[in-house]
Motif scaffolding. Structure first.
Motif, PDB file in Angstrom:
ATOM      1  N   GLY A  13     -18.282  -6.150 -57.415  1.00  0.00           N
ATOM      2  CA  GLY A  13     -17.513  -5.235 -58.266  1.00  0.00           C
ATOM      3  C   GLY A  13     -18.194  -3.928 -58.638  1.00  0.00           C
ATOM      4  N   LYS A  16     -18.336  -1.026 -53.872  1.00  0.00           N
ATOM      5  CA  LYS A  16     -18.560  -0.935 -52.405  1.00  0.00           C
ATOM      6  C   LYS A  16     -17.314  -0.463 -51.666  1.00  0.00           C
ATOM      7  CE  LYS A  16     -19.554  -5.279 -52.299  1.00  0.00           C
ATOM      8  NZ  LYS A  16     -19.530  -5.479 -53.732  1.00  0.00           N
ATOM      9  N   THR A  17     -16.180  -1.074 -52.003  1.00  0.00           N
ATOM     10  CA  THR A  17     -14.954  -0.717 -51.275  1.00  0.00           C
ATOM     11  C   THR A  17     -14.569   0.728 -51.583  1.00  0.00           C
ATOM     12  OG1 THR A  17     -14.292  -3.026 -51.353  1.00  0.00           O
ATOM     13  CG2 THR A  17     -12.556  -1.441 -50.851  1.00  0.00           C
ATOM     14  N   THR A  18     -14.692   1.105 -52.844  1.00  0.00           N
ATOM     15  CA  THR A  18     -14.393   2.491 -53.241  1.00  0.00           C
ATOM     16  C   THR A  18     -15.310   3.457 -52.493  1.00  0.00           C
ATOM     17  OG1 THR A  18     -13.841   1.633 -55.432  1.00  0.00           O
ATOM     18  CG2 THR A  18     -14.218   3.998 -55.265  1.00  0.00           C
ATOM     19  N   ARG A 205      -9.749   5.110 -60.509  1.00  0.00           N
ATOM     20  CA  ARG A 205      -8.790   4.029 -60.784  1.00  0.00           C
ATOM     21  C   ARG A 205      -7.355   4.481 -60.505  1.00  0.00           C
ATOM     22  NH1 ARG A 205     -11.692  -0.051 -64.554  1.00  0.00           N
ATOM     23  NH2 ARG A 205     -13.717   0.301 -63.591  1.00  0.00           N
TER      24      ARG A 205
HETATM   25  N1  LIG Z   1     -16.780   5.695 -60.118  1.00  0.00           N
HETATM   26  C1  LIG Z   1     -15.880   4.878 -60.643  1.00  0.00           C
HETATM   27  N2  LIG Z   1     -15.272   5.195 -61.824  1.00  0.00           N
HETATM   28  C2  LIG Z   1     -14.368   4.368 -62.380  1.00  0.00           C
HETATM   29  N3  LIG Z   1     -13.999   3.188 -61.846  1.00  0.00           N
HETATM   30  C3  LIG Z   1     -14.561   2.831 -60.684  1.00  0.00           C
HETATM   31  C4  LIG Z   1     -15.532   3.647 -60.021  1.00  0.00           C
HETATM   32  N4  LIG Z   1     -15.909   3.013 -58.888  1.00  0.00           N
HETATM   33  C5  LIG Z   1     -15.212   1.873 -58.827  1.00  0.00           C
HETATM   34  N5  LIG Z   1     -14.397   1.745 -59.888  1.00  0.00           N
HETATM   35  C6  LIG Z   1     -13.499   0.634 -60.202  1.00  0.00           C
HETATM   36  O1  LIG Z   1     -14.253  -0.574 -60.157  1.00  0.00           O
HETATM   37  C7  LIG Z   1     -13.496  -1.613 -59.581  1.00  0.00           C
HETATM   38  C8  LIG Z   1     -14.295  -2.300 -58.501  1.00  0.00           C
HETATM   39  O2  LIG Z   1     -14.475  -1.400 -57.418  1.00  0.00           O
HETATM   40  P1  LIG Z   1     -14.569  -1.913 -55.922  1.00  0.00           P
HETATM   41  O3  LIG Z   1     -13.429  -2.787 -55.579  1.00  0.00           O
HETATM   42  O4  LIG Z   1     -14.793  -0.723 -55.083  1.00  0.00           O
HETATM   43  O5  LIG Z   1     -15.899  -2.792 -56.028  1.00  0.00           O
HETATM   44  P2  LIG Z   1     -16.534  -3.763 -54.920  1.00  0.00           P
HETATM   45  O6  LIG Z   1     -18.011  -3.668 -55.054  1.00  0.00           O
HETATM   46  O7  LIG Z   1     -15.964  -3.449 -53.598  1.00  0.00           O
HETATM   47  O8  LIG Z   1     -16.015  -5.185 -55.407  1.00  0.00           O
HETATM   48  P3  LIG Z   1     -16.163  -6.575 -54.598  1.00  0.00           P
HETATM   49  O9  LIG Z   1     -17.598  -7.020 -54.797  1.00  0.00           O
HETATM   50  O10 LIG Z   1     -15.184  -7.465 -55.302  1.00  0.00           O
HETATM   51  O11 LIG Z   1     -15.821  -6.324 -53.178  1.00  0.00           O
HETATM   52  C9  LIG Z   1     -12.200  -0.996 -59.086  1.00  0.00           C
HETATM   53  O12 LIG Z   1     -11.177  -1.357 -59.976  1.00  0.00           O
HETATM   54  C10 LIG Z   1     -12.432   0.506 -59.142  1.00  0.00           C
HETATM   55  O13 LIG Z   1     -11.308   1.191 -59.559  1.00  0.00           O
END
Ligand SMILES: Nc1ncnc2c1ncn2[C@@H]1O[C@H](COP(=O)(O)OP(=O)(O)OP(=O)(O)O)[C@@H](O)[C@H]1O
Ligand SMILES: [Mg+2]
Length: 259
Positions: A13, A16-18, A205
């Motif tokens: 969370g 990474k995906t973002t 978001r």
């Molecule tokens: N810079 C940012 N500012 C605000 N919110 C963010 C930011 N980066 C990510 N988020 C929010 O955090 C949440 C998690 O992001 P994301 O899905 O990219 O994480 P992840 O590391 O891929 O998660 P996972 O480990 O489940 O794959 C999302 O809801 C996204 O909107």
């Protein structure tokens, strides 16, 4: 030559995906050919972030041997971005199927400038296959200690797999010294350069809700600018912020609500 970059983290969370989606989008905007691969084969998210409702093929079809070559699973998003989505359905993949991930990536080497792999969190088998398919590792973390400690684990894990960690991306940075580590401290702790500091930005978001990467939906937002600077840095460009320059008259009209 194709650069294969895994975007990984120890903690889940952290963005990474973002990061994967926006880095791929920014590289695409800078004219690079990019294929974004969803390496999170158990809890796939890329197609949700990008609003890809139903795709003819996914990486699961390749892993299960339904299609022979990953090239056939490349979906061209309406924004021009090339994506290999993973299926969002629940799949019971056997380890022999999961192992095919690395071979599948080889299918697209040489046909693109960049392959960006959005990896699952942690050091499990899915993460191992996704990371070891790459040559370079970009580590995502937030600025808090638990995530940074887990980032160290993923850096060591990647090195053991022969993948070169190239840098850290600190995400959701607010500059709150009461509980956040500074980018400089993170750099010292992880012994890797911090290549980008992405601020906490509500536009990220909003962009997910709009199903359009923030670099396209809110191109002038603080997060977008940092994603673009990161992409520029990876290709040796110096990114200049180009904002629409309004004339003095236009600004005055706006001030007096006349325009
Ligand atoms: N810079 C940012 N500012 C605000 N919110 C963010 C930011 N980066 C990510 N988020 C929010 O955090 C949440 C998690 O992001 P994301 O899905 O990219 O994480 P992840 O590391 O891929 O998660 P996972 O480990 O489940 O794959 C999302 O809801 C996204 O909107
Ligand atoms: Mg993710």
């Amino acid at each position: 030559m194709t650069r294969i970059i895994a975007v990984a983290s120890g903690k889940g969370g952290v963005g990474k995906t973002t990061l994967s989606i926006n880095l791929a989008s920014a590289l695409h905007e800078f004219g690079r050919d990019v294929i974004l691969v969803d390496g999170n084969i158990t809890t796939a998210n890329v197609s949700i972030h990008l609003g890809i409702p139903k795709t003819p093929t996914t990486i699961h079809d390749v892993l299960k041997g339904k299609i022979k070559n990953l090239k056939e699973a490349v979906y061209i998003h309406p924004l021009g971005l090339k994506v290999v989505p993973a299926s969002i359905a629940v799949h019971e993949l056997k380890s022999k199927h999961k192992k095919r991930f690395t071979d599948a990536i080889i299918d697209i080497v040489g046909v693109t400038d960049f392959i960006i792999i959005d990896c699952p969190a942690g050091l499990g088998l899915d993460a191992k296959h996704a990371i070891e398919s790459a040559d370079e590792l970009l580590v995502a973390t937030n600025p808090e200690l638990p995530a940074i400690i887990d980032a160290l684990k993923v850096i060591r894990f990647a090195k053991e797999l022969g993948v070169k960690p190239i840098g850290v991306v600190v995400n959701e940075y607010r500059g709150d010294t009461s509980h956040e580590l500074s980018p400089k401290n993170i750099e010292e702790f992880l012994e890797l350069p911090v290549l980008a500091v992405i601020p906490w930005d509500e536009n990220v978001r909003k962009a997910i809700a709009l199903k359009k990467p923030v670099v396209f939906s809110f191109p002038d937002s603080l997060a977008s600018i940092e994603f673009k600077k990161l992409a520029a840095r990876l290709i040796g460009y110096r990114y200049k912020i180009r904002r629409e320059r309004k004339s003095m008259i236009e600004r005055l009209k706006k001030f007096f609500r006349m325009g």
